[in-house]
Design an enzyme around this catalytic site. Structure first.
Site, PDB file in Angstrom:
ATOM      1  CG  HIS A 289      -0.255   0.422   2.444  1.00  0.00           C
ATOM      2  ND1 HIS A 289       0.390  -0.678   3.430  1.00  0.00           N
ATOM      3  CD2 HIS A 289      -0.075   1.663   3.163  1.00  0.00           C
ATOM      4  CE1 HIS A 289       0.911  -0.049   4.431  1.00  0.00           C
ATOM      5  NE2 HIS A 289       0.568   1.298   4.354  1.00  0.00           N
TER       6      HIS A 289
HETATM    7  C1  UD1 Z   1      -1.968   5.544   6.188  1.00  0.00           C
HETATM    8  C2  UD1 Z   1      -0.627   5.867   6.840  1.00  0.00           C
HETATM    9  C3  UD1 Z   1       0.471   4.855   6.902  1.00  0.00           C
HETATM   10  C4  UD1 Z   1      -0.303   3.682   7.391  1.00  0.00           C
HETATM   11  C5  UD1 Z   1      -1.513   3.463   6.472  1.00  0.00           C
HETATM   12  C6  UD1 Z   1      -2.235   2.035   6.803  1.00  0.00           C
HETATM   13  C7  UD1 Z   1      -0.057   8.484   6.499  1.00  0.00           C
HETATM   14  C8  UD1 Z   1       0.699   9.231   5.956  1.00  0.00           C
HETATM   15  N1  UD1 Z   1       0.175   7.064   6.156  1.00  0.00           N
HETATM   16  O1  UD1 Z   1      -1.616   5.518   4.905  1.00  0.00           O
HETATM   17  O2  UD1 Z   1       1.455   5.087   7.623  1.00  0.00           O
HETATM   18  O3  UD1 Z   1       0.724   2.392   7.116  1.00  0.00           O
HETATM   19  O4  UD1 Z   1      -2.344   4.344   6.700  1.00  0.00           O
HETATM   20  O5  UD1 Z   1      -3.329   1.510   6.072  1.00  0.00           O
HETATM   21  O6  UD1 Z   1      -0.920   8.796   7.514  1.00  0.00           O
HETATM   22  N2  UD1 Z   1      -9.052   4.977   1.599  1.00  0.00           N
HETATM   23  C9  UD1 Z   1     -10.153   4.564   1.217  1.00  0.00           C
HETATM   24  N3  UD1 Z   1     -10.986   3.861   2.424  1.00  0.00           N
HETATM   25  C10 UD1 Z   1     -10.502   4.067   3.697  1.00  0.00           C
HETATM   26  C11 UD1 Z   1      -9.353   4.458   3.908  1.00  0.00           C
HETATM   27  C12 UD1 Z   1      -8.468   4.960   2.659  1.00  0.00           C
HETATM   28  O7  UD1 Z   1     -10.915   4.300   0.118  1.00  0.00           O
HETATM   29  O8  UD1 Z   1     -11.153   3.534   4.473  1.00  0.00           O
HETATM   30  C13 UD1 Z   1      -8.237   5.634   0.454  1.00  0.00           C
HETATM   31  C14 UD1 Z   1      -8.026   6.918   0.464  1.00  0.00           C
HETATM   32  O9  UD1 Z   1      -9.193   7.507  -0.645  1.00  0.00           O
HETATM   33  C15 UD1 Z   1      -6.981   7.068   0.029  1.00  0.00           C
HETATM   34  C16 UD1 Z   1      -5.970   6.075   0.175  1.00  0.00           C
HETATM   35  O10 UD1 Z   1      -7.041   5.223   0.237  1.00  0.00           O
HETATM   36  O11 UD1 Z   1      -6.747   7.795  -1.299  1.00  0.00           O
HETATM   37  C17 UD1 Z   1      -4.982   6.182   1.240  1.00  0.00           C
HETATM   38  O12 UD1 Z   1      -5.548   6.517   2.654  1.00  0.00           O
HETATM   39  P1  UD1 Z   1      -4.779   7.589   3.445  1.00  0.00           P
HETATM   40  O13 UD1 Z   1      -5.496   8.040   4.433  1.00  0.00           O
HETATM   41  O14 UD1 Z   1      -3.923   8.470   2.590  1.00  0.00           O
HETATM   42  O15 UD1 Z   1      -3.625   6.566   4.174  1.00  0.00           O
HETATM   43  P2  UD1 Z   1      -2.885   5.247   3.803  1.00  0.00           P
HETATM   44  O16 UD1 Z   1      -2.308   5.394   2.647  1.00  0.00           O
HETATM   45  O17 UD1 Z   1      -3.907   4.212   4.230  1.00  0.00           O
END
Ligand code: UD1
Length: 379
Positions: free
Chosen positions: A209
């Site tokens: 991820h």
């Molecule tokens: C975050 C943390 C990372 C951790 C990870 C675990 C930061 C900078 N990074 O990254 O340290 O290892 O979580 O998962 O905070 N999304 C969904 N549904 C959800 C959650 C997220 O669709 O329930 C999508 C969002 O639209 C986004 C992408 O996933 O575009 C990433 O989500 P984001 O909140 O940026 O965090 P992670 O990449 O998960």
């Protein structure tokens, strides 16, 4: 300050719910502590959030800020504004932050600026790679934090290098607490192996991820390597994070039968499958440790790791981002003797504690706050 304390934990992303659960249990057993949980809403899908609260036996958060997705600045700024207003209103005695997410960053800044003491759980981790957003979040959390709970002796060394030892406490790892507490339950309750029709040892697991591994170009290369690995060695189960899912959809990816794409797993299914897997391929921080706790060899698709002990002990192998050396490394792991000998198991316990990190943290937090009560400046 009376000896009744109000403590606020701020969490927002999946791995933080896993770290929070043992702290909630320890708080509930402590005298004179009111523990409030604020969820920033960084992760919001049921299978990334609500299911974790439910399975890990936690109450619903007292407040959900519902920030959702956005750029780093948008996400952090929205959290900052909402957290400041909540903290001004409640004036807790301290705030606890967890790990290295944008929720950690926002909580640390919001509280520090209004002189609410901050304790950082899982302090002292470093990848020494500032291109990772998490590394910036860790630096801020540790340098602004007032009490730093280091999970491992190596994290203490990292804090000492940055002159932060005076605020640091070696607590052990709350994720070890979580695995210890839940693995029996997972073995008895999870139906994942039966549902997927796999026998223990007959498959590998994959999680990917990190932003660096999920651009269109890097993920495409990695998928090619995973397909070769699955064909040459064992089928792979691949529960996908929403960010990775978005790229797979965009690429119109059609996996071969031996690369099984799944929705995100619940915590109990995840640790159950991790324990049963022949190996795990990951770029997650938490999964590298959980693999070690569950005696499953790990191949990490990164150039460096914060959890260097797992590599030193010989149960985790860095195969480079884009998995350059993955196919050969999986072959070597499958051909090698079980690396989890007595010495490795002893070293894992020496590094990650005795499964009671959360109790130590809550006990220390209380003593520390009563001691500094007269030193906290008014806002
Ligand atoms: C975050 C943390 C990372 C951790 C990870 C675990 C930061 C900078 N990074 O990254 O340290 O290892 O979580 O998962 O905070 N999304 C969904 N549904 C959800 C959650 C997220 O669709 O329930 C999508 C969002 O639209 C986004 C992408 O996933 O575009 C990433 O989500 P984001 O909140 O940026 O965090 P992670 O990449 O998960």
């Amino acid at each position: 300050m009376s000896d009744h304390l109000t403590l606020v934990s701020v969490v927002g992303a999946r791995p933080q719910f896993v770290k929070l659960a043992p702290i909630c249990r320890a708080m509930a057993l402590a005298d004179n502590i009111e523990h409030l949980v604020v969820h920033t809403g960084q992760h919001y899908d049921d299978n990334m959030s609500a299911s974790f609260f439910e399975q890990l036996g936690m109450h619903e958060p007292h407040l959900n800020l519902g920030v959702g997705s956005g750029s780093h600045a948008e996400q952090t700024a929205t959290m900052l504004t909402a957290l400041e207003s909540f903290l001004r209103d409640r004036r807790p005695d301290a705030l606890l932050t967890y790990g290295d997410t944008n929720s950690t960053l926002a909580a640390t800044l919001a509280a520090t600026k209004i002189h609410i003491p901050v304790a950082h759980v899982e302090a002292g981790l470093r990848s020494f790679n500032r291109a990772m957003p998490e590394e910036i979040n860790r630096l801020v959390a540790d340098h602004c934090g007032d009490r730093l709970y280091a999970p491992t002796p190596q994290a203490m060394v990292n804090l000492e290098r940055e002159n932060l030892l005076g605020r640091a406490v070696l607590s052990g790892d709350v994720m070890f607490d979580s695995v210890r507490h839940n693995i029996e339950l997972a073995r008895s309750r999870s139906r994942a192996l039966e549902d997927l029709d796999f026998a223990a040892g007959a498959f590998g697991m994959v999680t990917v991820h990190r932003p660096v591994n999920t651009t269109d170009a890097t993920l495409r290369v990695l998928l090619g390597v995973l397909e070769t690995t699955a064909r040459r060695h064992l089928p792979l189960l691949f529960p996908v994070h929403p960010r990775t899912r978005a790229v797979l959809d965009k690429l119109g990816y059609k996996p071969p039968p031996e690369l099984v794409i799944l929705e995100p797993l619940s915590y109990l299914d995840n640790i159950c499958l991790l324990e049963a897997a022949a190996f795990v391929i990951t770029d997650s921080g938490g999964v590298q440790k959980e693999a070690a706790f569950l005696h499953t060899p790990c191949l990490t698709v990164r150039d460096e790791t914060e959890w260097t002990e797992t590599v030193d002990i010989g149960v985790n192998h860095l195969v480079g981002s884009s998995g350059k050396q993955l196919v050969e490394a999986v072959g070597a792991v499958l051909a090698a003797q079980n690396p989890f000998d007595d010495r490795a198991l002893r070293r894992i316990e020496e590094c990650y504690g005795d499964g009671h990190a959360a109790e130590k943290i809550v006990k220390d937090c209380k003593t520390w706050l009563l001691k500094i009560a007269d030193e906290i400046p008014a806002e």
